[in-house]
Design a protein around this motif. Sequence first.
Motif, PDB file in Angstrom:
ATOM      1  N   ALA A  34       0.920  -1.205   0.051  1.00  0.00           N
ATOM      2  CA  ALA A  34       0.052  -0.037  -0.005  1.00  0.00           C
ATOM      3  C   ALA A  34       0.777   1.419   0.114  1.00  0.00           C
ATOM      4  CB  ALA A  34      -0.989   0.089   1.198  1.00  0.00           C
ATOM      5  N   LYS A  35       0.413   2.515  -0.581  1.00  0.00           N
ATOM      6  CA  LYS A  35       0.989   3.637  -0.468  1.00  0.00           C
ATOM      7  C   LYS A  35       1.207   4.031   0.941  1.00  0.00           C
ATOM      8  CE  LYS A  35      -0.571   5.371  -4.832  1.00  0.00           C
ATOM      9  NZ  LYS A  35      -1.405   6.704  -5.752  1.00  0.00           N
ATOM     10  N   ASN A  36       2.771   4.329   1.269  1.00  0.00           N
ATOM     11  CA  ASN A  36       3.247   4.548   2.318  1.00  0.00           C
ATOM     12  C   ASN A  36       4.080   5.711   2.609  1.00  0.00           C
ATOM     13  OD1 ASN A  36       5.857   3.121   2.523  1.00  0.00           O
ATOM     14  ND2 ASN A  36       4.380   1.802   1.560  1.00  0.00           N
ATOM     15  N   PRO A  37       4.458   6.384   3.497  1.00  0.00           N
ATOM     16  CA  PRO A  37       5.621   7.321   3.664  1.00  0.00           C
ATOM     17  C   PRO A  37       6.946   6.613   3.529  1.00  0.00           C
ATOM     18  CG  PRO A  37       4.672   6.923   5.806  1.00  0.00           C
ATOM     19  CD  PRO A  37       3.804   6.195   4.889  1.00  0.00           C
ATOM     20  N   PHE A  38       7.028   5.401   3.665  1.00  0.00           N
ATOM     21  CA  PHE A  38       8.171   4.609   3.608  1.00  0.00           C
ATOM     22  C   PHE A  38       8.947   4.218   1.960  1.00  0.00           C
ATOM     23  CE2 PHE A  38       6.461   3.852   7.702  1.00  0.00           C
ATOM     24  CZ  PHE A  38       7.323   4.321   8.225  1.00  0.00           C
ATOM     25  N   THR A  39       7.899   4.912   1.147  1.00  0.00           N
ATOM     26  CA  THR A  39       8.240   4.404  -0.237  1.00  0.00           C
ATOM     27  C   THR A  39       9.384   4.997  -0.579  1.00  0.00           C
ATOM     28  OG1 THR A  39       5.809   4.530  -0.780  1.00  0.00           O
ATOM     29  CG2 THR A  39       7.261   4.779  -2.582  1.00  0.00           C
ATOM     30  N   VAL A  40      10.204   4.085  -1.453  1.00  0.00           N
ATOM     31  CA  VAL A  40      11.515   4.465  -1.782  1.00  0.00           C
ATOM     32  C   VAL A  40      11.508   5.087  -3.165  1.00  0.00           C
ATOM     33  CG1 VAL A  40      13.750   3.543  -2.141  1.00  0.00           C
ATOM     34  CG2 VAL A  40      12.509   2.131  -0.771  1.00  0.00           C
ATOM     35  N   PRO A  41      12.042   6.450  -3.270  1.00  0.00           N
ATOM     36  CA  PRO A  41      11.633   7.131  -4.504  1.00  0.00           C
ATOM     37  C   PRO A  41      12.075   6.444  -5.874  1.00  0.00           C
ATOM     38  CG  PRO A  41      12.412   8.629  -2.898  1.00  0.00           C
ATOM     39  CD  PRO A  41      12.401   7.270  -2.490  1.00  0.00           C
TER      40      PRO A  41
END
Length: 855
Positions: free
Chosen positions: A459-466
Amino acid sequence: MGDTMVTGTYNTFADCDDLTTGLDMEDIQRERLNGDTDSNLDTDTLHSHTISRAELESIFAQHVFDMHNPVLYVPIRHHSPGCSHHLLQMIARYEPEIILIEGPEAGDALIPVLSDPNTVTPVSLYYTYEQGEERAAFYFPLLDYSPEYVAIGEAARLGIPAKFIDLNYRRRSVAQDESEAERSTAEPSTSYQDEHLLTGSSFMQALCHKLNCRSFDELWDRWFESGAADVDTFQYMQDVFVYCTLSRLCYTSSQLEQDETLSRERHMLHHIQAAQAQYNKVLLLTGGFHTYGLIQHKSNNHATLSVSVDDSTSANGSKTKRTPELREQIYPMVYTFQEADRLNGYASGMPYVAYYDQLWQNMQNGINHPASQTAIVTLSRLAKELRSEQEAVSTSDAIEAYSLFQGLAILRGRQEGGVYELLDSVTSCFIKGERTLVSDRPLDQLRILLTGDRIGEVAKNPFTVPIVEDFKRQAAACKLQLGTTGKHKKVLDLHTRPRHRQISRLLHMMEFLGTGLAVRQSGPDWISYTNINLMRETWTYSYSSYTEARLIEHSIHGGTLAIAATRRAEQEVAALSQHNSGATAEWLLRVLLMGLEQTATKLVEQTRQALRHDGSFLSLCRALTMLERIHEHRRLLGLREHDHALPELLQEAYHQAVAAIDTLQQVHPDDHSQIVQALKQLYMLSQAESGTFPPEPLYDRLSELLDQLKLVPALEGVSVAILSRSGYLPEHEMTERARAYMQGTPEQVKHTAAYLQGVFAAARDAFLYEPALLKSLNQLLSQLSHDDFVQMIPELRLAFTFFTSTEMQMIASQVASLYSISTAELEQPALDEALLQHTSALDQAIRKEMERWIL
C-alpha cells in the motif's frame, strides 16, 4: 490432530511413555555433547536434555497455554497455515491487550503499512545496514497464512497494538561473543526466519528416519498441516511446543549463545517485561524453538540490559578508534511466491507456497476436508495444463491420482493427505513408464503449480523508496508486465519506433544497475560490435523482490534511476586511469545506450582530457573506434545532429592515435594482431570521402616506422601495404620485401607468415593479382623441412583468414595452374587417417612376407 492426531503421532513410539526415550534421545544427546568442542559446558546440560514428555506437557499447561496468565505464549512455525488457524482461536479466547511478535524491532513503524487493506501478500520487510566496509541485507517475508501477518491483521481489526520485539539484524551481528568475533564467520543469512536449528536437530533427523519421512517438511506437513483445522487448539499447540522444544534440547547452551539465540531471547524478554508493566494481557508470538528458552530466561531471571558505550572512549578514559557510522534502512517491499518458496528463495519457511495458500483459504472459508479440496483443485489444473501441452493425460488419470492420494493418507495413518501424498500420487498415475527428463514433465508442472507465480503489492506509504517509484512509473509508461512472476519477452524495433528505444534505454539502465530485471537475448551489441546488422533487440525480463531490493540499495546514489545510474557510472569512470581514453570512450557509449545524455556531455570533456594524456596507441585507437561508432549511430543514440562536440572529439582522437605510432618500435608480441587491425582502421578512416581525417600525417608516421631497424614483421607488412596502396611506395615493394623474408636467413624465413599477415590485413589483393608473390611462397614451402613447415602452418592459416571464400577459390586456381592440374583435384579430400594406418600396416606385412621368401 485431537485424539486422532495424538494416536497417529504418539503410537509411533509404541509403548514408550517418554518421547525422548522412544527415540533413544539420551544416546542422541550424549553423541551430540561428545562432539561438542566447547569445554565450558554447563554441569546440568545432560540432565536438562533428557527432560521427559510429561514434564514438557506440564510446563506447557502451566506457563505457555494458561489463559489466566498475564502472558500467553504462542509457539509457531513460520508460514504455517495450521499455526495461523489456531493462533486465531487463541486470540479470540484470550482477548489480549497487545500482541508481541518475533520480528525486527526496527519494523514497528511499518506495521500500519502491513495491516493496510491495500497491501496484498506476498510482501516482505527489507532491512539493510552499512558500517564502513561491512554491509548486509535481510528479508522478513510475509504471506496471507504467515502467523506474524495474521497476528498483525487481527491486532488492527481489534484495535490493539502489535509490536516487533526481536533484535535488529545489525544488533544481532554486534551481539556475537568475543570468541566468535575472532573467527572468520560466514555471510549472515538473507532471511530473518532461518529455521536451520529446528529443522536440522538430531531429534528431528532421527524422527524423520524412524517415520520414513523424506524431509523435515514432510514430517511437519504430516503432523501439523493436513487435518489441522479438526484438532483441538490446546492439543495442537502442545504438540508444536513439545517437538520444537525437543529440537532445542539437542543443542548446548554454548551453541545457542554462539548462534545468538540466547541474546535474542534476552532482548525479547525486555520487551515482554515492558509490556507486562503496561498491559494485563500480553499475547506473545514466537517461533516454537524460542518458547522454552523464554520461559527459562524468565524463571532464571537471566535477562540483562544491554549497555550502550561510546566506543571512542575506553574504560580508563583514553580515546580509542571510533567505529564507522552505522547507516540502517528498513522498507516494505513486494515479494513473490517463488521467492517465498523455501526450495527457491531465502530459507524463509515452508515450500510449495501456492498449495498452502489454497489450503489456508479453504480453512478460512470453513470448507470440510480443506486439504482434499486443495488436492482436487490442483489435480484438475495440472491435467488441464498438461493437456494444453499435448501430454497424454486423461480425466481417468486425474481420478486415479486422487484415489491414490486418499489411499496414501489412510496408509500413513492420517485423516487427510497432504502435499507429499499429492506428489506421490502424480508420480504414480501421471508418469507413464520409466522416469526420465521427458516423462518427468507432470512433476515439473505440478511443482510450478504448487509454488505459484503471485507477486504482492505494498500500500502507498511514507516509507516508499523514490527510486522504486521512479522505476515503476517508467515501467508503466513502457508497458512492462510487473504484476506476475515468470519471464516475459520484449522485442524492440530500435530504428523505427521511438517508444522501443525508450524501453531499450530503461532495460540497459536496469541491467547496468545489476537489478536482475532483464537479460538481452539477441540484437546488436554496440560495445563488442557484433550483430550490428540486426534491427531488433530481444529481451526477457521478470520482476521480483530481488529487483526491488537492488533498487533500494541504489537509493543511496539518488532518488531516480537516471541519477543513480549517473553516479554509479561516474564512480566507475573516476576509478579509471587518467590516461585510459579507450575505457573512458567506452563508458561514453554505455551511458548513451542508457539514455543519460547529461552524463554523456560530461564524459565528452573527460574523454578529451584522457586523449591528451594517453600515450598508449591501442587505447587511443580503442577510443577512436568507440567515438566512430557513436558518431555513425548518433541518431539512434539520441544525439543532436547540430552538436559539433563529437566530430571535433573524433578528429582529435584520430590525430592522437596517428601521433602515437611513434611508440610502436617496441611492442609486446600479444599485441601484434591488435596493432595491425588498428593501423588498418586508421588507413580506412583516412580514405573516407568526407576528408575529415587527413591521410598525410598517417603516411608520414608509417614511413618513419619503416625506417626502424628491428621492426616487427607484421607491422612492417601492414605499413608497406598501406604505403604501397597510397602511392608512397612502389607496388613491387610488398613483393620484394616478402621475397626477402622467404629467401633470407632461417630466422627471417620463420617470420614470413607474420609479414604476410600484415600485408593481407590492408592489401590482400596483392596476393590475388601478383603471380610472382604466389610463386615465391610456393617455392618457399616446397623447400621447407617437415618440422619447419609444421611450425609455420598456424601463422600461415591465420594470414589466409583475411581472404573471403571466393578469393580462396581464386588462389586455389592459381596454385592449380602452377602444377598443371585442375582445381577439382586440389579439392579432393585428404586420405582418412585410419586408412593410412591400415595401408601402412599392410605395406609392412607385405615387406616382411617378401623378406621371408627372399624376394
